[in-house]
Design an enzyme around this catalytic site. Structure first.
Site, mmCIF file in Angstrom:
data_model
loop_
_atom_site.group_PDB
_atom_site.id
_atom_site.type_symbol
_atom_site.label_atom_id
_atom_site.label_comp_id
_atom_site.label_asym_id
_atom_site.label_seq_id
_atom_site.Cartn_x
_atom_site.Cartn_y
_atom_site.Cartn_z
ATOM 1 N N ASP A 96 1.525 10.742 6.575
ATOM 2 C CA ASP A 96 0.440 9.810 6.265
ATOM 3 C C ASP A 96 -0.860 10.135 6.990
ATOM 4 O O ASP A 96 -1.820 9.361 6.914
ATOM 5 C CB ASP A 96 0.866 8.376 6.603
ATOM 6 C CG ASP A 96 1.812 7.794 5.561
ATOM 7 O OD1 ASP A 96 1.840 8.320 4.433
ATOM 8 O OD2 ASP A 96 2.529 6.821 5.879
ATOM 9 N N ARG A 121 3.784 6.448 12.481
ATOM 10 C CA ARG A 121 2.402 6.929 12.401
ATOM 11 C C ARG A 121 1.730 7.038 13.776
ATOM 12 O O ARG A 121 0.582 7.499 13.866
ATOM 13 C CB ARG A 121 1.570 6.005 11.506
ATOM 14 C CG ARG A 121 2.047 5.937 10.073
ATOM 15 C CD ARG A 121 0.983 5.336 9.163
ATOM 16 N NE ARG A 121 -0.202 6.183 9.087
ATOM 17 C CZ ARG A 121 -1.306 5.863 8.418
ATOM 18 N NH1 ARG A 121 -1.390 4.706 7.788
ATOM 19 N NH2 ARG A 121 -2.334 6.690 8.394
ATOM 20 N N ARG A 167 -1.150 -5.656 9.869
ATOM 21 C CA ARG A 167 -1.193 -4.471 10.724
ATOM 22 C C ARG A 167 -1.982 -4.701 12.013
ATOM 23 O O ARG A 167 -1.428 -4.618 13.095
ATOM 24 C CB ARG A 167 -1.792 -3.287 9.941
ATOM 25 C CG ARG A 167 -0.973 -2.860 8.723
ATOM 26 C CD ARG A 167 0.374 -2.271 9.103
ATOM 27 N NE ARG A 167 1.095 -1.764 7.954
ATOM 28 C CZ ARG A 167 0.916 -0.559 7.412
ATOM 29 N NH1 ARG A 167 0.015 0.257 7.908
ATOM 30 N NH2 ARG A 167 1.629 -0.172 6.374
ATOM 31 N N HIS A 196 -3.844 -3.958 4.237
ATOM 32 C CA HIS A 196 -5.055 -3.601 4.967
ATOM 33 C C HIS A 196 -6.257 -4.214 4.264
ATOM 34 O O HIS A 196 -6.262 -4.378 3.035
ATOM 35 C CB HIS A 196 -5.256 -2.075 4.990
ATOM 36 C CG HIS A 196 -4.561 -1.364 6.092
ATOM 37 N ND1 HIS A 196 -4.209 -0.025 6.002
ATOM 38 C CD2 HIS A 196 -4.170 -1.759 7.328
ATOM 39 C CE1 HIS A 196 -3.624 0.358 7.117
ATOM 40 N NE2 HIS A 196 -3.591 -0.675 7.942
ATOM 41 N N CYS A 296 -8.753 5.129 1.796
ATOM 42 C CA CYS A 296 -7.737 5.459 2.795
ATOM 43 C C CYS A 296 -7.867 6.910 3.266
ATOM 44 O O CYS A 296 -7.581 7.218 4.422
ATOM 45 C CB CYS A 296 -6.338 5.217 2.234
ATOM 46 S SG CYS A 296 -5.877 3.489 2.069
#
Length: 303
Positions: A96, A121, A167, A196, A296
């Protein structure tokens, strides 16, 4: 041809970065593009090997070569529009890392790094920190609170919209204000599909001391109180439909005139075109398997 005329055209019929002619209203506010500097990471190791949001399913096959082609089309779109694209090397084992927006927030040359919620991540943050240091950024702060950077921080030109709920910790909002020296407005997300802020809202044109910013957002992604805040701050906002939100149409990037968004977001494209912006479609079908889109993949390096 209007945006509606491209309904049903797939990637083979409208390539990455394609524009659409739109019938504009008789009078629209003039829009001015400003050159931007972006940081991107190629999806050389992209796959879906774990699930940390509702979009991700490790049982669904991922075509990494196609993801690379889609990413490259996005990069070339930015360059064609006159923007500068910096590239950070992808790291094995971090599929990612392609989603560069999640690893830093830069305002006036000051950098607030990332601290990821998912352990899968976590290592991405250090690779991006090193990139900032190697590339001349001297004011780099790594957060103590969980903070997924431009995934949940959206700069409007005058204030920082800050998402929370899935998040980024609420405490990261005050940390961002102290680090970046800008006013922060907290917004609570309530739909796990829009985990998000950058998949529920984007800035079409930044504001200034004399000009209000213009944003687009999907109301159902926000708590009732946050929705009231958005309506108060942005009474002229573009309101996205469920269809356009569900294809990650709001994970878009605007330079003040040109708006880069997923090819399926036809209704949203028509709305922004009616406001005087120029839509540019890109195919992000493979990257969407991990819950990501144009924004993103794109961190803005401001100042």
């Amino acid at each position: 041809m209007t945006v509606a005329d491209v309904q049903g055209i797939g990637p083979s019929g409208l390539g990455g970065g394609a524009t659409v002619a739109v019938d504009h209203p008789a009078v629209v506010e003039p829009r001015l593009a400003t050159p931007r500097r972006y940081l991107m990471c190629p999806p050389e190791h992209f796959t879906v090997s774990y699930a940390i949001n509702p979009w991700m399913n490790p049982e669904v096959a991922v075509d990494t070569a196609e993801a690379i082609r889609q990413w490259d089309a996005l990069r070339r779109t930015y360059e064609r529009l006159g923007h500068t694209v910096e590239v950070i090397d992808a790291e094995p084992g971090l599929p990612d890392m392609v989603f560069a927006a999640n690893s830093g927030t830069v305002v006036d040359g000051r950098v607030l790094g990332a601290r990821f919620r998912a352990p899968e991540r976590a290592a991405e943050a250090e690779h991006y920190r090193r990139w900032f240091v190697r590339n001349g950024f001297r004011d780099v702060v790594m957060p103590s609170c969980t903070n997924e950077a431009e995934g949940d921080f959206t700069w409007t030109g005058s204030l920082l919209l800050a998402g929370t709920g899935f998040r980024t910790d609420p405490g990261a909002h005050s940390e961002a204000q102290e680090t970046l020296g800008v006013p922060v407005v907290s917004l609570r997300l309530i739909d796990p599909r829009y985990y998000h802020l950058d998949v529920a809202l984007f800035v079409l044109s930044e504001g200034s001391a004399t000009v209000a910013p213009l944003v687009a957002y999907y109301p159902e992604a926000f708590s009732p109180g946050s929705l009231r805040v958005l309506r108060r701050l942005f009474p002229d906002a573009v309101i996205a439909t469920e269809h356009d939100a569900a294809c990650l149409g709001l994970n878009a990037v605007s330079d003040g005139r040109n708006v880069v968004l997923p090819i399926e977001a036809v209704g949203l494209a028509e709305q922004v075109a009616q406001r005087g912006f120029e839509p540019h479609f890109v195919d992000i079908g493979e990257l969407r398997k991990s819950g990501g889109g144009p924004k993103c993949c794109t961190m803005e390096l401001r100042g």
